[in-house]
Design a protein around this motif. Structure first.
Motif, PDB file in Angstrom:
ATOM      1  N   VAL A  99     -17.231   4.196  -3.949  1.00 58.72           N
ATOM      2  CA  VAL A  99     -15.867   4.493  -3.490  1.00 58.72           C
ATOM      3  C   VAL A  99     -15.473   5.895  -3.936  1.00 58.72           C
ATOM      4  N   VAL A 100     -15.120   6.748  -2.974  1.00 62.39           N
ATOM      5  CA  VAL A 100     -14.794   8.139  -3.288  1.00 62.39           C
ATOM      6  C   VAL A 100     -13.301   8.359  -3.483  1.00 62.39           C
ATOM      7  N   ALA A 101     -12.469   7.433  -2.985  1.00 60.48           N
ATOM      8  CA  ALA A 101     -11.018   7.596  -3.110  1.00 60.48           C
ATOM      9  C   ALA A 101     -10.341   6.242  -2.930  1.00 60.48           C
ATOM     10  N   ILE A 102      -9.108   6.147  -3.459  1.00 56.31           N
ATOM     11  CA  ILE A 102      -8.277   4.955  -3.290  1.00 56.31           C
ATOM     12  C   ILE A 102      -6.930   5.408  -2.741  1.00 56.31           C
ATOM     13  N   ASP A 103      -6.640   5.018  -1.532  1.00 61.32           N
ATOM     14  CA  ASP A 103      -5.354   5.315  -0.905  1.00 61.32           C
ATOM     15  C   ASP A 103      -4.381   4.212  -1.318  1.00 61.32           C
ATOM     16  N   VAL A 104      -3.368   4.553  -2.104  1.00 58.77           N
ATOM     17  CA  VAL A 104      -2.477   3.525  -2.659  1.00 58.77           C
ATOM     18  C   VAL A 104      -1.295   3.202  -1.753  1.00 58.77           C
ATOM     19  N   HIS A 105      -1.300   3.712  -0.509  1.00 59.08           N
ATOM     20  CA  HIS A 105      -0.112   3.503   0.323  1.00 59.08           C
ATOM     21  C   HIS A 105      -0.491   3.425   1.803  1.00 59.08           C
TER      22      HIS A 105
ATOM     23  N   ASP B 200     -15.676   5.430   3.042  1.00 58.50           N
ATOM     24  CA  ASP B 200     -16.058   5.077   1.666  1.00 58.50           C
ATOM     25  C   ASP B 200     -14.846   5.085   0.738  1.00 58.50           C
ATOM     26  N   MET B 201     -13.746   4.568   1.250  1.00 59.56           N
ATOM     27  CA  MET B 201     -12.508   4.484   0.477  1.00 59.56           C
ATOM     28  C   MET B 201     -12.034   3.036   0.394  1.00 59.56           C
ATOM     29  N   MET B 202     -11.168   2.784  -0.600  1.00 56.58           N
ATOM     30  CA  MET B 202     -10.401   1.550  -0.648  1.00 56.58           C
ATOM     31  C   MET B 202      -8.951   1.902  -0.352  1.00 56.58           C
ATOM     32  N   CYS B 203      -8.166   0.887  -0.001  1.00 55.58           N
ATOM     33  CA  CYS B 203      -6.752   1.149   0.270  1.00 55.58           C
ATOM     34  C   CYS B 203      -5.886  -0.021  -0.172  1.00 55.58           C
ATOM     35  N   VAL B 204      -4.729   0.305  -0.706  1.00 51.21           N
ATOM     36  CA  VAL B 204      -3.679  -0.672  -0.978  1.00 51.21           C
ATOM     37  C   VAL B 204      -2.954  -0.926   0.335  1.00 51.21           C
ATOM     38  N   ALA B 205      -2.854  -2.197   0.727  1.00 52.84           N
ATOM     39  CA  ALA B 205      -2.265  -2.553   2.022  1.00 52.84           C
ATOM     40  C   ALA B 205      -1.086  -3.487   1.814  1.00 52.84           C
ATOM     41  N   PHE B 206      -0.028  -3.268   2.590  1.00 54.85           N
ATOM     42  CA  PHE B 206       1.164  -4.105   2.454  1.00 54.85           C
ATOM     43  C   PHE B 206       2.002  -4.053   3.720  1.00 54.85           C
ATOM     44  N   THR B 207       2.963  -4.942   3.773  1.00 57.61           N
ATOM     45  CA  THR B 207       4.046  -4.890   4.737  1.00 57.61           C
ATOM     46  C   THR B 207       5.342  -4.947   3.946  1.00 57.61           C
ATOM     47  N   VAL B 208       6.491  -4.943   4.608  1.00 58.76           N
ATOM     48  CA  VAL B 208       7.771  -4.930   3.913  1.00 58.76           C
ATOM     49  C   VAL B 208       8.683  -6.007   4.495  1.00 58.76           C
TER      50      VAL B 208
ATOM     51  N   LEU C   9       1.541  10.315  -3.492  1.00 57.76           N
ATOM     52  CA  LEU C   9       1.750  11.532  -2.700  1.00 57.76           C
ATOM     53  C   LEU C   9       1.744  11.252  -1.203  1.00 57.76           C
ATOM     54  N   SER C  10       2.161  10.059  -0.813  1.00 55.81           N
ATOM     55  CA  SER C  10       2.074   9.643   0.583  1.00 55.81           C
ATOM     56  C   SER C  10       3.275  10.101   1.395  1.00 55.81           C
TER      57      SER C  10
ATOM     58  N   THR D  63      -0.780  19.598 -13.920  1.00 57.44           N
ATOM     59  CA  THR D  63      -0.653  19.755 -15.371  1.00 57.44           C
ATOM     60  C   THR D  63      -0.153  18.474 -16.037  1.00 57.44           C
ATOM     61  N   LEU D  64       1.126  18.411 -16.341  1.00 53.60           N
ATOM     62  CA  LEU D  64       1.658  17.346 -17.186  1.00 53.60           C
ATOM     63  C   LEU D  64       1.531  15.952 -16.584  1.00 53.60           C
ATOM     64  N   LEU D  65       1.473  15.839 -15.264  1.00 51.57           N
ATOM     65  CA  LEU D  65       1.400  14.525 -14.625  1.00 51.57           C
ATOM     66  C   LEU D  65       0.069  14.288 -13.927  1.00 51.57           C
ATOM     67  N   LYS D  66      -0.955  15.049 -14.280  1.00 46.52           N
ATOM     68  CA  LYS D  66      -2.211  14.912 -13.535  1.00 46.52           C
ATOM     69  C   LYS D  66      -2.880  13.554 -13.735  1.00 46.52           C
ATOM     70  N   HIS D  67      -2.470  12.812 -14.761  1.00 45.89           N
ATOM     71  CA  HIS D  67      -3.005  11.462 -14.967  1.00 45.89           C
ATOM     72  C   HIS D  67      -2.102  10.380 -14.366  1.00 45.89           C
ATOM     73  N   LYS D  68      -1.015  10.791 -13.714  1.00 45.99           N
ATOM     74  CA  LYS D  68      -0.048   9.811 -13.215  1.00 45.99           C
ATOM     75  C   LYS D  68       0.307  10.014 -11.742  1.00 45.99           C
ATOM     76  N   VAL D  69      -0.412  10.891 -11.075  1.00 45.87           N
ATOM     77  CA  VAL D  69      -0.174  11.160  -9.654  1.00 45.87           C
ATOM     78  C   VAL D  69      -1.332  10.577  -8.847  1.00 45.87           C
ATOM     79  N   LEU D  70      -1.004   9.977  -7.689  1.00 45.35           N
ATOM     80  CA  LEU D  70      -1.949   9.149  -6.953  1.00 45.35           C
ATOM     81  C   LEU D  70      -2.063   9.580  -5.495  1.00 45.35           C
ATOM     82  N   PHE D  71      -3.281   9.570  -4.991  1.00 42.60           N
ATOM     83  CA  PHE D  71      -3.523   9.796  -3.566  1.00 42.60           C
ATOM     84  C   PHE D  71      -2.933   8.654  -2.744  1.00 42.60           C
TER      85      PHE D  71
END
Length: 292
Positions: free
Chosen positions: A10-16, A62-70, A225-226, A243-251
């Protein structure tokens, strides 16, 4: 909650990403009007993916994704186009790709909290909220039983924040009020539920600085970042993501609003270094979702 190991491939995880069509039920009138308005707003012939469609799209990449509805039933009077159980059932057919999130009515109180616990037992990793479309302030104490259940089950709360294409261009904005989506309303939630893992979705225009402040201050608050092409990211967001948030920002893309290919192409223009790119694209999400 079922935890799935993250394959090395898996090369990336799309969280949105959004599931916008059922495999068995036709969309209702409000859902159809909403989809047309979104397509007009983003100037695209937007597809309406099923879970199977999402799996096919992301497997090729070659990605995973978080999937949802509302679940906007309280505000619109219509049930979600895709039920929680359909989404979970179909996601189970694609465990290599689909990471299921659930949805509950934030006005549902303890009934909705029971649904959170039931879905967590079925393997749901988190829950999507859209304050503007669902017509609620995240810090409304009436919603707190739901957060209690999410924190208890160690799942994730993902909140839409900032401007929205939903309702844009329709009379009265389709009844959608932007005020609910100020990310500062999530700050109280992060204080009162200190172990709750939170994602603030999207660049939070016009409240970007508020979102950065909350994520910087609260250990379990992240930003995805969607919803925007990276070429439109405000400079402060890019700066903190480096910088300061590089461990807390998501593709995240907001697919089908944006495709992964378009997002990545525009993101590459920012020239992030290889280490930070891997954090944003894969490792931060893997850690947050407990896939490692």
């Amino acid at each position: 909650m079922t935890v799935t190991a993250l394959p090395d491939s898996v090369v990336a995880i799309d969280v949105h990403t959004h599931v916008l069509a059922s495999v068995s039920e036709a969309a209702g009138e409000e859902a159809t009007a909403h989809a047309k308005a979104m397509a007009d707003y983003f100037k695209t012939d937007m597809v309406r993916p099923t879970v199977h469609d999402l799996a096919a799209t992301y497997r090729k990449l070659d990605m995973m994704c978080v999937a949802f509805t509302v679940d906007t039933s309280w505000a619109t009077g219509e049930p979600p186009t895709v039920s929680n159980d359909e989404l979970v059932d179909l996601a189970a057919e694609h465990p290599d790709v689909i990471i299921p999130f659930g949805t509950v009515d934030p006005h549902g109180g303890r009934r909705a909290a029971r649904e959170v616990r039931r879905l967590a037992e079925r393997g749901v990793h988190g829950f999507k909220f859209h304050p503007s479309s669902q017509a609620f302030y995240p810090d409304d104490r009436d919603v707190y039983p739901i957060y209690e259940a999410i924190e208890e089950t160690e799942t994730i709360a993902l909140f839409h924040s900032g401007h929205t294409g939903a309702g844009a261009g329709r009379p009265g904005g389709g009844g959608i009020r932007l005020k609910y989506a100020n990310p500062m309303h999530v700050d109280d939630v992060a204080v009162d539920f200190p172990e709750l893992r939170v994602i603030l979705a999207h660049p939070s225009f016009p409240w970007q600085d508020e979102a950065l402040s909350v994520a910087l201050h609260k250990p379990h608050v992240h930003i995805d970042l969607s919803g925007w092409s990276p070429k439109y990211f405000p400079p402060t967001l890019v700066q903190y993501a480096r910088t300061l948030l590089k461990h807390k920002v998501l593709f995240g893309t907001d697919y089908p609003v944006l495709t992964p290919e378009r997002w990545i192409s525009d993101f590459e223009r920012h020239g992030f270094d290889e280490e930070t790119t891997r954090l944003l694209m894969r490792d931060n999400a893997a850690r947050l979702l407990r896939l490692t």
